[in-house]
Design a protein around this motif. Structure first.
Motif, short mmCIF file in Angstrom:
data_model
loop_
_atom_site.label_atom_id
_atom_site.label_comp_id
_atom_site.label_asym_id
_atom_site.label_seq_id
_atom_site.Cartn_x
_atom_site.Cartn_y
_atom_site.Cartn_z
N SER A 289 0.83 -1.21 0.00
CA SER A 289 0.00 0.00 0.00
C SER A 289 0.86 1.25 0.00
O SER A 289 0.57 2.23 -0.69
N HIS A 290 1.94 1.21 0.75
CA HIS A 290 2.84 2.36 0.79
C HIS A 290 3.46 2.61 -0.59
O HIS A 290 3.58 3.77 -1.04
N ARG A 293 0.93 4.16 -3.12
CA ARG A 293 0.49 5.55 -2.90
C ARG A 293 1.37 6.55 -3.64
O ARG A 293 0.89 7.59 -4.08
N THR A 294 2.65 6.23 -3.81
CA THR A 294 3.55 7.18 -4.48
C THR A 294 3.15 7.43 -5.93
O THR A 294 2.96 8.59 -6.34
N ASN A 297 -0.28 9.32 -6.14
CA ASN A 297 -0.20 10.76 -5.88
C ASN A 297 0.25 11.51 -7.13
O ASN A 297 -0.24 12.61 -7.43
N LEU A 333 -6.90 5.69 -3.99
CA LEU A 333 -6.06 6.13 -2.89
C LEU A 333 -6.77 5.95 -1.55
O LEU A 333 -6.15 5.54 -0.56
N ILE A 336 -6.54 2.27 -0.74
CA ILE A 336 -5.19 1.90 -0.31
C ILE A 336 -4.92 2.40 1.10
O ILE A 336 -4.31 1.71 1.93
N ASN A 337 -5.38 3.61 1.42
CA ASN A 337 -5.20 4.13 2.77
C ASN A 337 -5.92 3.25 3.80
O ASN A 337 -5.40 3.00 4.89
#
Length: 534
Positions: A289-290, A293-294, A297, A333, A336-337
């Protein structure tokens, strides 16, 4: 003569706590020698204490066992023979006469008579206990069965698949029945054979188990023969009812429990593997997930630039596509968060950032964010918040996320024209946040499942509107604060989800009913001052 005759009794008192087969046989020998000595000192076989030569028979009856009586009779004959030999050799003293002779004769007869009576009583009690241990069948004739009850009981014991032992208080084997496990061969099941099987490291535990059983309890002792290998033996020990404080005898069942131990070890290893797998999965999801996110964004940032036409105008269709890309990226997003937060919680890596704050702030911020979505679906969103500050010690982001998730769920399942009400108050020493809607409701069967990760209610069409993580995150955040989540719903009428958190600041807990004030507008949502006494 009296001192010699009383010596075995005195020796019995001294060694009464040290019982065993060898000691019993030694006591019978001592009585034989003492009787011969007393008779020789008082005139030999014709003296007043010659009757004490029969003392070995009485002693054998007291210690028990048919083989003991045979030993006692043989030793009594030996005592008579020794007395006769001493008398023939002129080694005996003169027989006492008069009152002294009469008194010694009476003492000898009385002691032998009392000892014989005690032996008969003990023999009868042992026979009664043996009859209870081997009940007689009701359909069989009484006399033949009673005569063979002991043989039948022994045959039953010998047929057992386990090894049944009779032990003394020190753990030495007196008798064995049944079948010994392959790891404990039958030739080792005699005398000190059991003690030899136990390693030095386990003998203390064996002694504790024997002591517990000797006190009238039931003890269990498991050990590995020799202290090594994969073989495990279990010993279940209980005290036999016969015998007194100085004659403790134990019954024990010895069986091989290697298969049970191996199964328990396998279950424990499987549990450890499952826990490790769950932790690895949670860590993988958190890392994935981390990493996702990149780029998301970046996608949302570039699509936002295209939507705002920062570098010039775009054809109308491209602007529409940019809006779709931005909306899809926002949705992904958010998902994923949620996965990232749930993974952290499951991996016990999520840490609350507690601070003193006004609980109205994160709730009002969530209302402002969800106002546009409520307008798009045609649902009225109303906030009922206190008119005065509600100080709490909580995680600001968690409170906001709880409110966002609850409002988002309510909007998804409330039809156009419906109402969603968000209420915040201090009640019963806790902060209470409630989100109620006039939507489709939840079936009673689904209520029990909601709140667990990826669990959803309703049919396929309704489940396609979410991922099943929203309510699970709400419950997890509430439990991290030491609170709870309660869901109340009825099909066709709506749902109310209430979060109770014990996070009120000390001064807030003392005063939970702020004065009522008129309604005010706040961030596009209707905010009404709330009085719990209304």
């Amino acid at each position: 003569a009296l001192a010699a005759g009383a010596a075995p009794a005195l020796g019995l008192l001294i060694v009464r706590n040290y019982d065993g087969p060898r000691l019993r046989f030694g006591l019978i020998i001592a009585w034989a020698l003492a009787g011969a000595a007393a008779a020789s000192l008082t005139g030999g076989v014709a003296g007043p204490l010659a009757v004490w030569c029969l003392a070995p028979i009485v002693a054998a009856g007291l210690v028990g066992g048919a083989h003991r009586l045979a030993q006692g009779a043989a030793l009594a004959l030996l005592a008579v023979a020794l007395t006769g030999l001493a008398q023939a050799a002129g080694l005996t003293g003169p027989p006492p006469a008069g009152a002294l002779g009469f008194g010694l004769g009476f003492t000898g007869l009385a002691t032998i008579a009392v000892g014989a009576a005690a032996a008969l009583m003990l023999t009868g009690r042992r026979a009664a206990q043996a009859a209870i241990a081997a009940p007689v069948p009701q359909t069989a004739p009484a006399a033949p069965v009673a005569a063979g009850a002991g043989d039948e009981a022994r045959a039953i014991l010998d047929a057992q698949p386990f090894l049944i032992l009779v032990l003394d208080a020190a753990g030495r084997i007196e008798r064995a029945f049944g079948h010994a496990p392959p790891s404990a061969p039958g030739h080792a099941m005699r005398g000190d054979g059991l003690l030899d099987l136990v390693s030095d490291a386990d003998r203390t535990l064996l002694r504790e188990a024997l002591d517990e059983a000797s006190r009238g309890g039931v003890a269990r002792f498991a050990f590995r023969p020799g202290g090594a290998g994969q073989v495990w033996l279990a010993l279940d020990i209980a005290r036999l009812p016969e015998g007194g404080a100085s004659d403790v005898r134990l019954a024990a069942c010895l069986r091989d429990v290697s298969a049970e131990r191996a199964r328990e070890a396998g279950l424990e290893a499987a549990r450890a593997d499952a826990e490790a797998l769950a932790i690895s999965k949670a860590r993988f999801l958190a890392n994935m997930s981390h990493e996702l996110r990149t780029p998301l964004n970046a996608i949302m940032g570039f699509s936002d630039i295209m939507r705002q036409k920062i570098f010039g105008t775009l054809p109308g269709k491209y602007v529409e596509y940019a809006d779709l890309i931005h909306d899809a990226g926002s949705h992904l997003l958010d998902l994923i968060n949620d996965v990232l937060d749930m993974s952290k919680i499951e991996a016990a890596k999520y840490e609350l950032n507690l601070e003193r704050l006004d609980a109205r702030e994160p709730v009002a911020a969530a209302l402002r964010l969800m106002r546009v979505q409520a307008d798009d679906v045609g649902v009225q969103l109303r906030g009922v918040l206190p008119s005065q500050s509600l100080e709490v010690d909580a995680d600001r982001r968690a409170l906001k996320q709880i409110t966002l998730n609850l409002i988002s769920n309510a909007l998804k399942f409330t039809p156009r024209g419906g109402l969603v009400t968000v209420s915040l108050q201090a009640l019963a020493g806790a902060m209470e946040l409630s989100v109620a809607d006039s939507g489709i409701g939840i079936a009673a069967d689904d209520l029990e499942r909601l709140g667990r990760p990826f669990e959803q209610a309703g049919d396929t069409a309704q489940q396609s509107k979410g991922t099943g993580l929203g309510l699970s995150l709400v419950r997890a955040f509430a439990e991290l604060h030491g609170g709870e989540m309660v869901i109340e719903s009825r099909l066709g009428e709506g749902t109310a989800v209430t979060i109770r958190l014990p996070v009120l600041a000390p001064d807030e807990a003392a005063s939970e009913a702020p004065p009522e004030t008129p309604a005010v507008a706040h961030g596009g949502a209707q905010v009404i001052a709330f009085n719990p006494q209304r």
